[in-house]
Design a protein around this motif. Structure first.
Motif, short mmCIF file in Angstrom:
data_model
loop_
_atom_site.label_atom_id
_atom_site.label_comp_id
_atom_site.label_asym_id
_atom_site.label_seq_id
_atom_site.Cartn_x
_atom_site.Cartn_y
_atom_site.Cartn_z
N GLY B 13 0.84 -1.21 0.00
CA GLY B 13 0.00 0.00 0.00
C GLY B 13 0.87 1.25 0.00
O GLY B 13 2.02 1.21 -0.43
N ARG B 14 0.31 2.34 0.50
CA ARG B 14 1.04 3.61 0.45
C ARG B 14 2.39 3.50 1.17
O ARG B 14 3.42 3.88 0.61
CB ARG B 14 0.19 4.69 1.14
CG ARG B 14 0.79 6.06 1.01
CD ARG B 14 -0.05 7.10 1.76
NE ARG B 14 0.49 8.43 1.55
CZ ARG B 14 0.13 9.48 2.28
NH1 ARG B 14 -0.77 9.37 3.23
NH2 ARG B 14 0.68 10.66 2.04
N ASP B 39 -3.48 -8.27 -2.41
CA ASP B 39 -3.82 -7.83 -3.77
C ASP B 39 -2.56 -8.03 -4.62
O ASP B 39 -1.67 -7.18 -4.67
CB ASP B 39 -4.23 -6.36 -3.72
CG ASP B 39 -4.55 -5.79 -5.09
OD1 ASP B 39 -4.21 -6.44 -6.11
OD2 ASP B 39 -5.13 -4.70 -5.15
N GLY B 40 -2.52 -9.18 -5.32
CA GLY B 40 -1.31 -9.56 -6.07
C GLY B 40 -0.92 -8.53 -7.11
O GLY B 40 0.27 -8.29 -7.36
N ASP B 41 -1.90 -7.86 -7.70
CA ASP B 41 -1.60 -6.85 -8.72
C ASP B 41 -0.84 -5.68 -8.12
O ASP B 41 0.06 -5.10 -8.74
CB ASP B 41 -2.89 -6.34 -9.37
CG ASP B 41 -3.51 -7.40 -10.29
OD1 ASP B 41 -2.79 -8.38 -10.61
OD2 ASP B 41 -4.68 -7.25 -10.67
N ARG B 42 -1.26 -5.32 -6.90
CA ARG B 42 -0.59 -4.21 -6.24
C ARG B 42 0.87 -4.58 -5.94
O ARG B 42 1.76 -3.75 -6.07
CB ARG B 42 -1.33 -3.86 -4.95
CG ARG B 42 -1.00 -2.48 -4.46
CD ARG B 42 -2.08 -1.89 -3.59
NE ARG B 42 -2.17 -2.57 -2.31
CZ ARG B 42 -2.83 -2.09 -1.25
NH1 ARG B 42 -3.46 -0.93 -1.34
NH2 ARG B 42 -2.88 -2.75 -0.12
N ALA B 43 1.10 -5.83 -5.57
CA ALA B 43 2.47 -6.29 -5.33
C ALA B 43 3.29 -6.19 -6.62
O ALA B 43 4.42 -5.70 -6.62
CB ALA B 43 2.46 -7.73 -4.81
N HIS B 56 4.46 -11.47 -4.48
CA HIS B 56 3.68 -12.53 -3.85
C HIS B 56 2.34 -12.00 -3.36
O HIS B 56 2.23 -10.82 -3.02
CB HIS B 56 4.43 -13.09 -2.63
CG HIS B 56 5.84 -13.51 -2.93
ND1 HIS B 56 6.20 -14.81 -3.15
CD2 HIS B 56 6.97 -12.78 -3.07
CE1 HIS B 56 7.51 -14.87 -3.41
NE2 HIS B 56 8.00 -13.65 -3.36
N SER B 57 1.35 -12.88 -3.28
CA SER B 57 0.09 -12.46 -2.65
C SER B 57 0.05 -12.97 -1.22
O SER B 57 -0.89 -12.72 -0.49
CB SER B 57 -1.10 -12.98 -3.46
OG SER B 57 -1.05 -14.39 -3.52
N ASP B 58 1.09 -13.64 -0.79
CA ASP B 58 1.10 -14.28 0.52
C ASP B 58 2.36 -13.86 1.28
O ASP B 58 3.49 -14.04 0.82
CB ASP B 58 1.09 -15.80 0.32
CG ASP B 58 1.21 -16.55 1.64
OD1 ASP B 58 0.81 -15.98 2.68
OD2 ASP B 58 1.73 -17.67 1.61
N ALA B 59 2.17 -13.30 2.48
CA ALA B 59 3.30 -12.81 3.28
C ALA B 59 4.27 -13.94 3.61
O ALA B 59 5.50 -13.78 3.56
CB ALA B 59 2.80 -12.17 4.56
#
Lengths: 337, 337, 337, 337
Positions: B13-14, B39-43, B56-59
């Motif tokens: 995020g920001r 949100d994989g796209d944001r990553a 990744h979408s997973d921490a």
């Protein structure tokens, strides 16, 4: 102005003597004609070198002296009520150093006397209302320059307290100035007081609860916080930041001359309230003289003195108990609306 | 430093995206190797144009990615605990944006995990400790430059609050910075919280109790007062005046350029915390990278995160009830002394 | 950025060593690959603990070392020309500490080499252009915020001058910063210089004409006055007030923390230019690295370095003669318009 | 003080009327007894409502009126000499608004008259010497607080110039204040004047060379620079920074109330010299009254008025010629040492 206002000064201590000098030096249209002090020698000393001024050991005699057109009360608080009632009996305009009276009951008696007379003749010496910075802040608030006020953050600091100072006097002698300033700046009454007491400063005399943090709530939903610290060591300082819905304004920084030397920039801090508020004292007396010559007052009135006394009393209770203490005033007479 | 620290950034995020840019631009000796966001796209967007960084979408996957030497957690608060426990399981140094966890219970679980490990690996992102002005104030206080501290007078103002902001968040998201700063500056714990609520500003969204005045009492007998006002209109402003037994010190005036024009003198007020604390964020990450490379932390630890969570919770209670609320901490483990 | 810019640092003295540390710590996307100093031991010392960096006693060898993508010249002024010409021969981007060259003739030779190449590759290290306060002032002036500039009032003060400092160096080493800042802020050339010499300060070493008052006239009809005082005793201070047709703006007051203590308010004055301009040095190198990676410069160019050298020379003449001295530049090549 | 000083005020324009009001309102121990103005109606208007004050169209008659103990000259400059010589003939103390006379020749005639009398009776109205900030600066310099003075950097700005203002008046009416302030602060004479003329501001009326930069050299080897800008647009501003061998001191920033609003912090700039120097005018007259009552002066004398006239004349020459112009004074008579 075609004649000169004759003034009786009651009390020839530090404040009284200062007023005698002030009237002689910086106030046109007025002169001191009588000075009273229970210590008759002190009264004589205050008038030494002045022509045609009588010295008295009795306030009543001074008020009744020939040529007295107005009275300036600068005696200790417990002596105020008697002098005020005598002056009112003679319908003389009065400037009375704060406090009006030490307690609300006395203030109510003065208020009642004036109410019977039907005219406001007594002005209380809350001189901050005549300080140029406070005047600008008041003007800004009244003009809506920062929106409805939400907070007043106040600092009130003395380099050191005199030997006779008590924990109660932090409220009744010091914070009482913020009480009046807040009421005046906001045009609201104080409704409750809370006092927080941090561990006293090592610089405070044994037994003095210094500093304290005083929180005032107002009838308009604003909060006034006051740091009162009478042994701060570094000087006399009065600051006020008003925070409104759309801005803030701060007075009291006093950055007159900036010096750079030995790795530092900065300036001096005034050490004394007579220095910090010298102009306010002058302006207060000049404006009172001009008003008194027309039989009026031009400043805080007996209601203001009464309200300050009630808040002071509540503040002392709050400081002792550690809990929030409500403030209750009598109904405001029509004369003071 | 002979090699480059590989960092996994959790949350894009920001704040997370800002950290990715920061590490690429202003931090020597480190590089981002993995970014995670639900949100994989944001990553993916955050790593666009960067070479050799996995999205990744997973921490958990990001923490376990090849080349990861340290973890920077910038996800929303409720997601922190899981990421922290995974990083600790792998004995990786962590920089975790505040809050450590949203509540004291979660913070205690992280504390327990670290305590079992026997090493402090998690640093909490109270970035004010890396601000040059705060550092100077800390140094002054620690050096006894103004004597034992009696008060911290704090102002924390935002131009406007985001749409999702709640009255509780004034305490848990905003005042929590003062809570940590006060604990750090004074080296004391907070023992009680009182919150006063003036009539809300007309500029505050319906239902938001803004501004508020928060009073913190400390284990060393000092008072910390915080004006929190998140819709002040005129900008982002963080000020702190420390008052000690022999002097005071104020930071946050920020008078960089003084302009005179059209009858006024003055300057601009920063509008945004990323602007005001840009250097602090940079310095925080640089010092954390240097420490992490040696398997250490260099800043507030899990105990600080836990204490902040407890005070926040008490503050929210105090704001809702209107009465003074004590703060109770578990015994401080030896690891954090 | 997908790869790392390899930098050769020429000169391992105070400035060079500082740049080596800076690139390692605060500049992402770049690393030092070679360091040169005629004193080979000093070069080795500067790279101690760094991995994969070669140390040289010869600038030419360092510029030609494997992996060098860009050159940072921080050697003494007389050594600049040779290093610059070698870097240009290899078409490498350069950041050259001021002065470009000690005299206008050398600057013209560098200018000619670059002109033949047809690209601007050399940036001169006038780091004030990267200082946040100067940037805000520039932005204000360019935006017309105070109207057409009429005056720049400048103060340039050092606590004490190093032992080797000469009266000429007050102009060529110190005022040269104001020369560049004035040209940049105003977008104008300097057309004449006058220097007034008050009785030297008792704090100035024997024979040093310190302080001086330097007056620059510009092609746009503005006046720039500079107090240069390199033994002022109290600190390092750079201030600039721009006065325009409708306002003024002042930078350099630097009032970060205000302390009140012992009857005074104020703060500290920085003692050192590396402290005062630390952020400007960082930002300069970061922006240069980003530009160099694209084969460009992002700051003052060879024309700026040449103009500064011509004004310096005229200033030294003016100081010696006591009379107004015109400044004459060659025609500005198309490459620099 | 046992009696009241009777004052004749010569001139009932803006300054004269202001003095009549001042004496009535803020000066104890004195009263106006006669007012003169060639425009008899204006004289009558000035005394309207005052008891026992005679109005005259002739200065000589006013000086000779019954009860006149002292004379305050506030007529236009060309009328000063006659009034001064009449007052001296009657051995009356005088406060004369600046300039003493418009030219050095007239000043020398007054000086000669006073020298023959053998007493200094004429005080010149350079009121800055009575400004609290100037007084503190003077005290600092005299006490050696910043070492031997090297520079005075002065700013003198008006929002706009009156319609009758000429380029010469920038020197003779405006900078003359800095001439006196510099001579007084430094205790030195001015030895040469240089004036630089930037391209005039678009805000300046056609034909007015505004702003200008005036450089004064002193007998003690100091440099005084004055930015005089009488159409700066934003207000009335008088600043002075003294730079000494071990520090600097600046007055005139006037940051009384700091307002934050709409993204900006700052305050108002005074628009008018009567506002900025109101207290200085009051204090000047009060101290003059106290001195006059003892047959003395307490402020700048005829020698100061003469020296200011000589420097003014040289400054006008320097502005017209563009070259450095020496200042030559007659030998200082014993009376003025």
């Amino acid at each position: 102005m075609t004649s000169t206002l004759g003034i009786a000064v009651i009390g020839a201590g530090r404040m009284g003597a200062d007023h005698v000098r002030r009237i002689g030096r910086t106030v046109g249209g007025a002169r001191v004609v009588a000075v009273a002090d229970p210590d008759g020698d002190r009264a004589k000393e205050a008038v030494a070198g002045l022509d045609g001024v009588s010295a008295h050991s009795d306030a009543v005699a001074a008020v009744a002296a020939p040529g007295v057109d107005a009275v300036l009360v600068a005696s200790p608080g417990p002596a105020h009520e008697e002098a005020l009632l005598h002056a009112l009996a003679r319908e003389l305009p009065v400037l009375c150093e704060k406090p009006l009276t030490p307690d609300p009951a006395g203030a109510l008696r003065v208020l009642e006397a004036e109410r019977r007379l039907g005219r406001r003749l007594v002005q209380v010496g809350f001189m901050r209302r005549f300080d140029a910075e406070y005047e600008r802040l008041k003007e800004l608030l009244d003009g809506g320059g920062i929106g409805r006020p939400l907070f007043l953050h106040c600092r009130h600091r003395n380099a050191a307290s005199p030997s006779f100072f008590t924990s109660d006097m932090l409220i009744s002698d010091s914070v009482v100035h913020e009480v009046d300033a807040a009421r005046w700046l906001l045009g609201q009454e104080i409704t409750a007081v809370t006092v927080l007491s941090p561990t006293p400063s090592a610089a405070a005399p044994e037994g003095l609860g210094d500093p304290r943090f005083v929180l005032l709530e107002t009838s308009g939903g604003a909060i006034v916080d006051v740091e009162i610290f009478v042994n701060c060591g570094f000087g006399y300082q009065v600051q006020c930041e008003a925070v409104g819905e759309s801005g803030s304004a701060r007075i009291g920084d006093a950055q007159a001359m900036v010096v750079q030397s030995a790795g530092r920039w900065g300036g001096e801090i005034a050490q004394d309230f007579l220095t910090r508020f010298a102009d306010a004292y002058d302006r207060q007396v000049r404006r009172w003289v001009a008003a008194a010559a027309r039989g009026r007052i031009d400043g805080p009135d007996v209601w203001d003195g009464y309200a300050a006394a009630v808040v002071s009393e509540a503040g002392i209770t709050a400081a002792r108990s550690g809990v929030r203490t409500p403030v209750e005033l009598v109904e405001r007479p029509a004369l003071y609306r």
